[in-house]
Design a protein around this motif. Structure first.
Motif, PDB file in Angstrom:
ATOM      1  N   ARG A 156      32.974   1.436  30.826  1.00 31.92           N
ATOM      2  CA  ARG A 156      34.051   1.492  29.837  1.00 31.92           C
ATOM      3  C   ARG A 156      33.519   1.490  28.396  1.00 31.92           C
ATOM      4  NH1 ARG A 156      36.270   3.374  32.992  1.00 31.92           N
ATOM      5  NH2 ARG A 156      38.148   2.878  34.163  1.00 31.92           N
ATOM      6  N   GLU A 157      32.389   0.819  28.158  1.00 32.76           N
ATOM      7  CA  GLU A 157      31.918   0.687  26.774  1.00 32.76           C
ATOM      8  C   GLU A 157      30.430   0.403  26.749  1.00 32.76           C
ATOM      9  OE1 GLU A 157      33.997  -2.354  24.587  1.00 32.76           O
ATOM     10  OE2 GLU A 157      32.899  -1.898  22.733  1.00 32.76           O
ATOM     11  N   LEU A 158      29.755   0.947  25.734  1.00 32.00           N
ATOM     12  CA  LEU A 158      28.325   0.688  25.530  1.00 32.00           C
ATOM     13  C   LEU A 158      28.104   0.208  24.106  1.00 32.00           C
ATOM     14  CD1 LEU A 158      26.619   3.889  27.023  1.00 32.00           C
ATOM     15  CD2 LEU A 158      26.525   1.565  27.968  1.00 32.00           C
ATOM     16  N   PRO A 245      34.670  11.439  28.390  1.00 28.64           N
ATOM     17  CA  PRO A 245      34.823  11.869  26.994  1.00 28.64           C
ATOM     18  C   PRO A 245      35.345  10.792  26.057  1.00 28.64           C
ATOM     19  CG  PRO A 245      36.436  12.935  28.445  1.00 28.64           C
ATOM     20  CD  PRO A 245      35.481  12.205  29.334  1.00 28.64           C
ATOM     21  N   ASN A 246      35.973   9.739  26.615  1.00 30.36           N
ATOM     22  CA  ASN A 246      36.519   8.693  25.736  1.00 30.36           C
ATOM     23  C   ASN A 246      35.726   7.395  25.791  1.00 30.36           C
ATOM     24  OD1 ASN A 246      38.720  10.353  24.934  1.00 30.36           O
ATOM     25  ND2 ASN A 246      39.644   9.966  26.940  1.00 30.36           N
ATOM     26  N   LEU A 247      34.513   7.453  26.369  1.00 27.49           N
ATOM     27  CA  LEU A 247      33.697   6.230  26.456  1.00 27.49           C
ATOM     28  C   LEU A 247      33.481   5.652  25.060  1.00 27.49           C
ATOM     29  CD1 LEU A 247      31.923   4.468  28.395  1.00 27.49           C
ATOM     30  CD2 LEU A 247      30.002   5.938  27.742  1.00 27.49           C
ATOM     31  N   LYS A 248      33.705   4.339  24.930  1.00 29.07           N
ATOM     32  CA  LYS A 248      33.422   3.686  23.641  1.00 29.07           C
ATOM     33  C   LYS A 248      31.922   3.464  23.545  1.00 29.07           C
ATOM     34  CE  LYS A 248      37.737   1.134  23.324  1.00 29.07           C
ATOM     35  NZ  LYS A 248      38.348  -0.200  23.278  1.00 29.07           N
ATOM     36  N   VAL A 249      31.317   3.921  22.450  1.00 28.53           N
ATOM     37  CA  VAL A 249      29.860   3.797  22.302  1.00 28.53           C
ATOM     38  C   VAL A 249      29.542   3.414  20.862  1.00 28.53           C
ATOM     39  CG1 VAL A 249      27.620   4.903  22.602  1.00 28.53           C
ATOM     40  CG2 VAL A 249      29.545   5.670  23.996  1.00 28.53           C
ATOM     41  N   ALA A 250      28.786   2.344  20.671  1.00 28.08           N
ATOM     42  CA  ALA A 250      28.283   1.970  19.342  1.00 28.08           C
ATOM     43  C   ALA A 250      26.770   1.843  19.451  1.00 28.08           C
ATOM     44  CB  ALA A 250      28.900   0.649  18.901  1.00 28.08           C
ATOM     45  N   VAL A 251      26.059   2.539  18.572  1.00 25.27           N
ATOM     46  CA  VAL A 251      24.591   2.590  18.668  1.00 25.27           C
ATOM     47  C   VAL A 251      23.975   2.299  17.306  1.00 25.27           C
ATOM     48  CG1 VAL A 251      22.620   3.988  19.412  1.00 25.27           C
ATOM     49  CG2 VAL A 251      24.889   4.503  20.314  1.00 25.27           C
ATOM     50  N   THR A 252      22.890   1.525  17.300  1.00 29.64           N
ATOM     51  CA  THR A 252      22.043   1.392  16.107  1.00 29.64           C
ATOM     52  C   THR A 252      20.633   1.775  16.508  1.00 29.64           C
ATOM     53  OG1 THR A 252      23.407  -0.407  15.268  1.00 29.64           O
ATOM     54  CG2 THR A 252      21.198  -0.175  14.311  1.00 29.64           C
ATOM     55  N   ARG A 269      29.962  -2.574  29.259  1.00 29.03           N
ATOM     56  CA  ARG A 269      31.191  -3.181  29.788  1.00 29.03           C
ATOM     57  C   ARG A 269      31.815  -2.233  30.806  1.00 29.03           C
ATOM     58  NH1 ARG A 269      36.498  -3.187  28.665  1.00 29.03           N
ATOM     59  NH2 ARG A 269      36.279  -1.814  26.861  1.00 29.03           N
ATOM     60  N   PHE A 270      32.254  -2.798  31.917  1.00 27.35           N
ATOM     61  CA  PHE A 270      32.749  -1.989  33.033  1.00 27.35           C
ATOM     62  C   PHE A 270      34.235  -2.258  33.275  1.00 27.35           C
ATOM     63  CE2 PHE A 270      28.207  -2.583  33.463  1.00 27.35           C
ATOM     64  CZ  PHE A 270      27.759  -1.297  33.710  1.00 27.35           C
ATOM     65  N   GLN A 271      34.784  -1.465  34.196  1.00 27.87           N
ATOM     66  CA  GLN A 271      36.204  -1.559  34.533  1.00 27.87           C
ATOM     67  C   GLN A 271      36.512  -2.883  35.240  1.00 27.87           C
ATOM     68  OE1 GLN A 271      37.224   2.031  36.563  1.00 27.87           O
ATOM     69  NE2 GLN A 271      38.932   1.059  37.633  1.00 27.87           N
ATOM     70  N   ALA A 326      30.924  -7.432  31.829  1.00 29.66           N
ATOM     71  CA  ALA A 326      29.849  -6.805  31.040  1.00 29.66           C
ATOM     72  C   ALA A 326      28.474  -7.320  31.440  1.00 29.66           C
ATOM     73  CB  ALA A 326      30.084  -7.052  29.556  1.00 29.66           C
ATOM     74  N   LEU A 327      27.501  -6.410  31.314  1.00 29.11           N
ATOM     75  CA  LEU A 327      26.098  -6.733  31.589  1.00 29.11           C
ATOM     76  C   LEU A 327      25.269  -6.545  30.328  1.00 29.11           C
ATOM     77  CD1 LEU A 327      25.575  -4.764  34.929  1.00 29.11           C
ATOM     78  CD2 LEU A 327      25.532  -7.265  34.702  1.00 29.11           C
ATOM     79  N   GLU A 328      24.205  -7.349  30.209  1.00 31.95           N
ATOM     80  CA  GLU A 328      23.199  -7.169  29.156  1.00 31.95           C
ATOM     81  C   GLU A 328      21.907  -6.727  29.841  1.00 31.95           C
ATOM     82  OE1 GLU A 328      24.503  -7.674  26.274  1.00 31.95           O
ATOM     83  OE2 GLU A 328      26.212  -8.905  26.873  1.00 31.95           O
ATOM     84  N   LEU A 329      21.262  -5.710  29.285  1.00 30.67           N
ATOM     85  CA  LEU A 329      20.043  -5.146  29.889  1.00 30.67           C
ATOM     86  C   LEU A 329      19.004  -4.873  28.821  1.00 30.67           C
ATOM     87  CD1 LEU A 329      21.815  -2.201  31.775  1.00 30.67           C
ATOM     88  CD2 LEU A 329      21.301  -4.419  32.779  1.00 30.67           C
ATOM     89  N   PHE A 330      17.733  -4.865  29.223  1.00 31.98           N
ATOM     90  CA  PHE A 330      16.661  -4.332  28.390  1.00 31.98           C
ATOM     91  C   PHE A 330      16.032  -3.183  29.178  1.00 31.98           C
ATOM     92  CE2 PHE A 330      12.312  -4.191  26.651  1.00 31.98           C
ATOM     93  CZ  PHE A 330      12.619  -4.027  25.312  1.00 31.98           C
ATOM     94  N   VAL A 331      15.983  -2.007  28.563  1.00 35.74           N
ATOM     95  CA  VAL A 331      15.576  -0.793  29.271  1.00 35.74           C
ATOM     96  C   VAL A 331      14.414  -0.147  28.519  1.00 35.74           C
ATOM     97  CG1 VAL A 331      16.408   1.436  30.142  1.00 35.74           C
ATOM     98  CG2 VAL A 331      18.008  -0.452  29.891  1.00 35.74           C
ATOM     99  N   CYS A 332      13.409   0.349  29.251  1.00 38.51           N
ATOM    100  CA  CYS A 332      12.291   1.087  28.637  1.00 38.51           C
ATOM    101  C   CYS A 332      12.074   2.391  29.394  1.00 38.51           C
ATOM    102  CB  CYS A 332      10.970   0.331  28.779  1.00 38.51           C
ATOM    103  SG  CYS A 332      10.750  -1.086  27.742  1.00 38.51           S
ATOM    104  N   GLY A 333      11.763   3.461  28.642  1.00 42.54           N
ATOM    105  CA  GLY A 333      11.401   4.733  29.269  1.00 42.54           C
ATOM    106  C   GLY A 333      10.425   5.481  28.383  1.00 42.54           C
ATOM    107  N   ASP A 334       9.451   6.137  29.002  1.00 42.27           N
ATOM    108  CA  ASP A 334       8.482   6.944  28.252  1.00 42.27           C
ATOM    109  C   ASP A 334       9.233   8.131  27.633  1.00 42.27           C
ATOM    110  OD1 ASP A 334       6.603   9.003  27.560  1.00 42.27           O
ATOM    111  OD2 ASP A 334       5.078   7.960  28.748  1.00 42.27           O
TER     112      ASP A 334
END
Ligand code: 2RA
Length: 358
Positions: A156-158, A245-252, A269-271, A326-334
């Protein structure tokens, strides 16, 4: 099957931008993956024509970008600036190649699919312009893990913060960090306002501020209302890939003094209500994801260990303290592998399988 590659009856692949930071990794990946291609043609700017590069254990001469360079090409992987892709990808497509483009030129074009093979491989088959886009490296560094969680819980939201490596800005970014590090190494700098800036001088390369001994809350160019283009890419691309298309997304977006591998903190955040146990089960079994999450033993992904690997690594999985959905994650990718060259190669392999099977 369409006309076959000239040497072995397999599809001919062109790598456009073969000499760049991502192009170099593309050649490594082509040398490591199953050898499904006939000729692999290396294409770059006229400045690089005539150079020889190693791919599949052979030296291949780079040819200059031209219309003729696409003769007989079935699939063309592009890693070049937006304006070069905007001009040349349609030319390659008009000559019969399926273009897999890693620039931002076509990503939000409704007639161009934006593909992550672990999430929406089917989208690669519908390509009215003969072009398939590869997402931006920041989106790609988190989206495989989020796609797996979305399939179970309904996203639902990122709320995302990135910690982006300097190689996201190409060779110039890496050269800038290395040069600045050599100027600050072994000093007492970083203890008074402006001391790092004075030491590294005006040559901040592709970054607006010194990146050694620093973090810079900026990537990309200025978009509307103070957002950066990079932040808008993460928002728009996540929506398109996930079909939300309506996913709430806030990014820094933040640049950090890391050579390669983007990291992100994610509040998702999920349904419905989530449990950490179920989230861990999903992440531990999702293709392309590694769950590495044992803080009691000091185990979580960091760029220093993730660099040079293919998967999306996830750690610090927690349920939000104030929201059971809602979940909190730390993600890494090359950012050069899954974030660019690997995903592009995976899409090209999907197209090759389609061509070979046709
Ligand atoms: C960066 N995401 O890291 C960009 C590159 N595509 O600057």
């Amino acid at each position: 099957m369409a006309p076959t590659g000239s040497r072995t009856g397999r599809p001919t692949l062109a790598v456009v931008g073969a000499t760049g930071a991502v192009g170099t990794v593309m050649l490594q990946i082509l040398s490591q993956h199953a050898d499904i291609w006939g000729e692999i043609r290396l294409i770059a700017s006229p400045r690089s024509a005539g150079r020889k590069l190693a791919v599949r254990g052979e030296e291949v001469e780079v040819v200059a970008l031209s219309e003729e360079a696409f003769d007989g090409v079935h699939v063309a992987m592009f890693d070049v600036p937006d304006d070069v892709s905007a001009q040349w990808a349609p030319i390659a497509a008009a000559k019969g190649a399926v273009v897999v483009d890693n620039s931002g030129a076509f990503r939000m074009d409704p007639d161009v699919p934006l593909v992550v093979p672990e999430i929406n491989p089917h989208a690669a088959r519908v390509r009215p312009r003969g072009i398939i886009s590869n997402p931006n490296c920041t989106t790609l560094s988190m989206i495989v893990a989020l796609g797996a969680l979305h399939a179970e819980f309904g996203l639902r939201e990122l709320v995302v913060s990135s910690y982006q490596a300097v190689s996201g800005a190409g060779r110039a970014g890496v050269d800038t960090l290395r040069r600045q590090m050599s100027l600050v190494a072994g000093t007492e700098l970083g203890t008074s306002p402006g001391d790092v800036r004075r030491a590294v001088g005006d040559q901040t390369g592709p970054f607006p501020e010194p990146v050694a001994l620093n973090v810079v809350p900026w990537a990309g160019s200025l978009a509307e209302d103070g957002w950066s283009s990079e932040e808008m890419k993460v928002r728009n691309e996540s929506r398109k890939i996930l079909g939300l298309p309506n996913l709430k997304v806030a990014v820094t977006c933040v640049r950090v003094p890391v050579v390669t591998t983007h990291s992100l903190t994610v509040h998702a955040r999920f349904q419905d209500e989530v449990t950490v146990a179920k989230a861990r089960e999903i992440l531990a079994t999702a293709p392309g994801v590694v769950l590495f999450d044992n803080p009691a033993a000091g185990e979580f992904p960091t760029p220093a260990d993730v660099v040079g690997t293919d998967p999306t690594w996830v750690g610090r999985v927690r349920r939000a303290l104030d929201d059971s959905t809602a979940l909190e994650l730390f993600v890494c990718g090359d950012n050069l592998r899954k974030g660019a060259a690997l995903n592009t190669a995976q899409i090209a392999e999907l197209v090759a399988a389609e061509i070979i099977g046709a």
